[in-house]
Design a protein around this motif. Structure first.
Motif, short mmCIF file in Angstrom:
data_model
loop_
_atom_site.label_atom_id
_atom_site.label_comp_id
_atom_site.label_asym_id
_atom_site.label_seq_id
_atom_site.Cartn_x
_atom_site.Cartn_y
_atom_site.Cartn_z
N VAL A 13 0.82 -1.22 0.00
CA VAL A 13 0.00 0.00 0.00
C VAL A 13 0.85 1.26 0.00
N TYR A 14 1.91 1.31 0.84
CA TYR A 14 2.70 2.53 0.99
C TYR A 14 4.11 2.42 0.40
N ALA A 15 4.40 1.33 -0.28
CA ALA A 15 5.72 1.12 -0.93
C ALA A 15 6.86 1.21 0.08
N SER A 16 6.61 0.73 1.29
CA SER A 16 7.66 0.72 2.30
C SER A 16 8.62 -0.45 2.03
N SER A 17 9.93 -0.18 2.10
CA SER A 17 10.93 -1.20 1.78
C SER A 17 11.00 -2.22 2.91
N VAL A 18 10.97 -3.53 2.56
CA VAL A 18 10.99 -4.60 3.55
C VAL A 18 12.21 -5.49 3.33
N SER A 19 12.46 -6.36 4.31
CA SER A 19 13.66 -7.21 4.27
C SER A 19 13.61 -8.23 3.15
N GLY A 20 12.43 -8.77 2.87
CA GLY A 20 12.31 -9.78 1.82
C GLY A 20 12.51 -11.18 2.36
N ALA A 21 12.59 -12.12 1.44
CA ALA A 21 12.66 -13.53 1.83
C ALA A 21 13.99 -13.87 2.49
N ILE A 22 13.92 -14.56 3.63
CA ILE A 22 15.11 -15.08 4.30
C ILE A 22 14.98 -16.59 4.32
N PRO A 23 15.81 -17.30 3.58
CA PRO A 23 15.65 -18.75 3.48
C PRO A 23 16.01 -19.45 4.78
N THR A 24 15.52 -20.65 4.95
CA THR A 24 15.87 -21.46 6.12
C THR A 24 16.96 -22.46 5.75
N MET B 78 22.56 -21.66 19.64
CA MET B 78 21.37 -22.50 19.48
C MET B 78 20.12 -21.65 19.18
N VAL B 79 20.05 -20.47 19.81
CA VAL B 79 18.93 -19.56 19.53
C VAL B 79 18.98 -19.11 18.07
N VAL B 80 20.17 -18.74 17.60
CA VAL B 80 20.33 -18.33 16.19
C VAL B 80 20.00 -19.50 15.27
N LEU B 81 20.44 -20.72 15.66
CA LEU B 81 20.15 -21.90 14.85
C LEU B 81 18.64 -22.13 14.73
N LEU B 82 17.92 -21.90 15.81
CA LEU B 82 16.47 -22.05 15.78
C LEU B 82 15.85 -21.10 14.75
N VAL B 83 16.34 -19.87 14.72
CA VAL B 83 15.85 -18.90 13.73
C VAL B 83 16.23 -19.34 12.33
N LEU B 84 17.48 -19.81 12.17
CA LEU B 84 17.94 -20.25 10.84
C LEU B 84 17.10 -21.40 10.29
N LEU B 85 16.71 -22.31 11.15
CA LEU B 85 16.04 -23.52 10.68
C LEU B 85 14.52 -23.34 10.52
#
Length: 688
Positions: free
Chosen positions: A311-322, A418-425
């Motif tokens: 709607v407002y053309a705000s720039s977003v991060s986009g797809a982050i693969p797992t 391990m917390v970062v790994l949880l986000v990655l997976l």
């Protein structure tokens, strides 16, 4: 008279050969010690006090992991890379430092200054390869495969991998540059560890490091402004990036995205308020407030359900693969392109890590091994570079959070990983709708500590004006030129300041403190008594080739006597007198008698008969320094003035002996060298 000890002469060749034999020998015990030293975890982990340490390590690990995720995603903007690579970096750095680090408390991972230095090299190489630096192009697939991503960029770059030519798109080429840079920086750090070059960090003074951090923070702040207000301007490169970026910002300010501006204002207010409250009530809080994570979660939900991008053309991060991308060897050809850029990166990364390690080791009463820290941070760069990660370092803010939440060992680093790994997976795709302006707010608020250094300038100036000047010059060069040039300028300028201070040091004539045997500067202290017929001169620096002339000028000025000019006047007087006597004239052309002419030519009476040189501040003499003192001795001796040296350290005495100052047999040494100023003054009084 004190007698010097006779030192046994060491055969350096034999010592070196013995060390080589010990180093090259291989025994089971030595091999075991080598492995234990190289992996310190093998020493402390078996002694781990589980009941005492585990809860503090788990709590600090969870808190740091929660902080790491939003910071990693945010700092990807600085590095010019996709967020997935920042998460890889945070994961691998914590695991490797757990195995190899000697500090129990430092948090090693993604760091804003290091990310900025990586991003500047990545942007430069992308431009040279013909890519467009516009980061608002549609996101790439993120699978790390070598492909010509025509959606995000029309330019492709040919790379040779395993003998096969393949086209590499913008994202692929960017991470290729970053991994090559990281690998070379890690190799430099390991080589510095092997050759024990840790002393290089000594040339980075506190003023240089603070100035560099503040200047780089201004650059980081400037780079994030376009995301704050949602304008599309080209990413500036090269010298003067800060000024060029601000010019482009003001030229395009009318294109600001209102949605991004409002979001940024709200996020900054929330983050700053939470940080201030956290600082004020940190003694009452058991652990820091996870404000960044809350802001990211709320902002992502609002952006997703409010369709701010559509709607407002705000720039977003986009797809982050797992998951993990298959490992890949950094490209050798790219290493050659970034070999020079990797050197300052390696030094800065090492210096920040070791300085933080030493600071917290001193605070908590244990020791670290600086050389092993260099190996640890080196392998934290080398190994992750095969897994699409970029350069890392210890970070002060996260380390302070670790210690405040009960961290006891690097087990907390494994918990954070391990917390970062949880986000990655599993959780990475949930951040698709996260606005880039929110990430920019997190980065800018994290710079508060570095930007607050401006408030310390008056206090710094009051303590030391030269150090303040070093800070200002380093900060200005880092911000206005570039970070690498700023670091180099800071090091060179601080060294020049030291050289100038030794070239023009303080000099003084000393007077006696009444009723004591001590002497001090008569310009600095009241009620000092002058010693009759004796001048006491102090020179507060080493005497070497660069300050020889200043030494002589100061000596002649303070004693009000230049022996060379005085000798010339006397010779001129004698010559005139001989000429008049030879002619037999009793009257001269101006009507004066011979005696009157002689009185006019002879200078005023010299008011001292001995010169004592206080050598307590002279740490060493070079050949020029020894020759200068010999020259002073000879010139004053021609005027019947004794020159006595006092308070010389053993190395200065040895230099004088080798230079022949005391004569061949050192027979006059007892009458020329004294262990205190008072002894020299007494000698001068009693031996007129």
């Amino acid at each position: 008279l004190m007698e010097r000890k006779t030192h046994v002469k060491i055969n350096r060749k034999e010592v070196i050969l013995a060390k080589l034999r010990r180093s090259c020998s291989c025994t089971p015990q030595k091999l075991k010690n080598f492995v234990m030293d190289f992996f310190p975890v093998l020493r402390w982990l078996p002694k781990y006090r589980c009941k005492e340490y585990i809860w503090g390590d788990i709590m600090s690990g969870l808190v740091i992991g929660i902080i790491l995720v939003p910071q990693a995603i945010a700092y990807s903007l600085l590095a010019g890379l996709k967020p997935i690579y920042s998460l890889y970096t945070s994961f691998f750095a914590n695991i490797i430092y757990f195995l190899m680090g000697t500090s129990r408390h430092v948090s090693v991972g993604i760091f804003s200054l290091i990310s900025l230095m990586v991003g500047q090299v990545v942007d430069r190489e992308l431009l040279l390869a013909g890519f467009d630096l516009n980061d608002d192009a549609p996101p790439a697939l993120g699978d790390g495969s070598l492909q010509n991503d025509t959606l995000s960029n029309t330019t492709a770059f040919n790379l040779t991998i395993a003998g096969i030519n393949a086209e590499c798109g913008k994202e692929c080429y960017a991470i290729g540059i970053a991994t090559a840079l990281t690998f070379v920086a890690g190799v430099y750090q390991v080589l510095m560890g092997i050759f024990r070059l840790g002393f290089i960090s000594m040339y980075l003074s506190e003023s240089v490091l603070d100035g560099f951090a503040t200047g780089a923070s201004l650059t980081i702040l400037t780079a994030q402004v376009k995301y704050l207000i949602g304008i599309k301007i080209p990413r500036s490169q090269g010298h003067g990036m800060l000024v060029i970026t601000w010019v482009n910002i003001f030229r395009n300010i009318s294109q600001a995205n209102l949605c991004d501006v409002i979001t940024s204002a709200i996020c900054i207010v929330v983050l700053v308020t939470a940080k201030e409250l956290g600082d004020r009530y940190k003694h009452k809080l058991k652990f820091p407030l996870p404000t960044e994570l809350v802001v990211i979660v709320v902002a992502t939900l609002v952006s997703h359900y409010g369709k701010l991008n559509e709607v407002y053309a705000s720039s977003v991060s986009g797809a982050i693969p797992t998951g993990f991308i298959p490992p890949k060897v950094p490209e050798f050809n790219l290493m050659l392109r970034v070999a020079v850029d990797a050197l300052p990166l390696a030094i800065v990364s090492f210096v920040f890590t070791v300085s933080l390690s030493e600071m917290f080791a001193k605070k908590y009463a244990y020791t670290i091994r600086a050389n092993q820290e260099m190996f640890a941070v080196g392998f934290c760069n080398i190994i992750p570079s095969f897994f699409h990660s970029f350069a890392t370092s210890a970070a002060l803010a996260k380390t302070l959070v670790k210690t405040s939440t009960g961290c006891q060992t690097q087990i907390s680093g494994v918990i954070s990983a391990m917390v970062v790994l949880l986000v990655l997976l599993f959780l990475a795709p949930l951040f698709y709708s996260l606005q880039k302006c929110v990430l920019a707010c997190i980065i800018i608020v994290s710079l508060r500590g570095a930007l607050r250094k401006f408030r310390d300038v008056p206090a710094r100036y009051h303590v030391n004006k030269v150090d303040t000047l070093v800070w200002v010059v380093t900060m200005s060069a880092s911000a206005l030129v570039s970070t690498e040039v700023g670091l180099l300028v800071g090091i060179v300028f601080s060294m020049l300041c030291i050289i100038v201070r030794t070239q023009r040091p303080r000099t003084a004539l000393l007077g006696q403190i009444q009723h004591t045997s001590f002497y001090e500067d008569d310009l600095e202290y009241e009620n000092l008594s002058t010693v009759p017929k004796v001048k006491i001169f102090r020179f507060e620096a080493p005497l070497y080739y660069a300050n020889r002339n200043y030494f002589l000028k100061s000596l002649y000025r303070l004693t009000n006597l230049d022996p060379n000019l005085e000798a010339a006047r006397r010779k001129k007087c004698e010559k005139k007198e001989k000429q008049h006597l030879k002619k037999g004239n009793h009257r001269t052309a101006n009507g004066l008698g011979i005696g009157e002419t002689t009185l006019q030519l002879v200078p005023k009476q010299i008011d001292f008969q001995a010169l004592v040189v206080d050598c307590s501040s002279i740490s060493f003499l070079d050949t020029t320094g020894v020759n200068t003192l010999k020259e002073v001795l000879k010139d004053y001796k021609n005027l019947n003035i004794s020159v006595l040296l006092a308070c010389c350290n053993p190395s200065v005495v040895d230099s004088l002996k080798r230079g022949g100052y005391f004569g061949r047999d050192f027979g006059c040494m007892q009458e020329m060298l004294f262990y205190s100023i008072h002894n020299a003054v007494l000698f001068a009084k009693h031996h007129k």
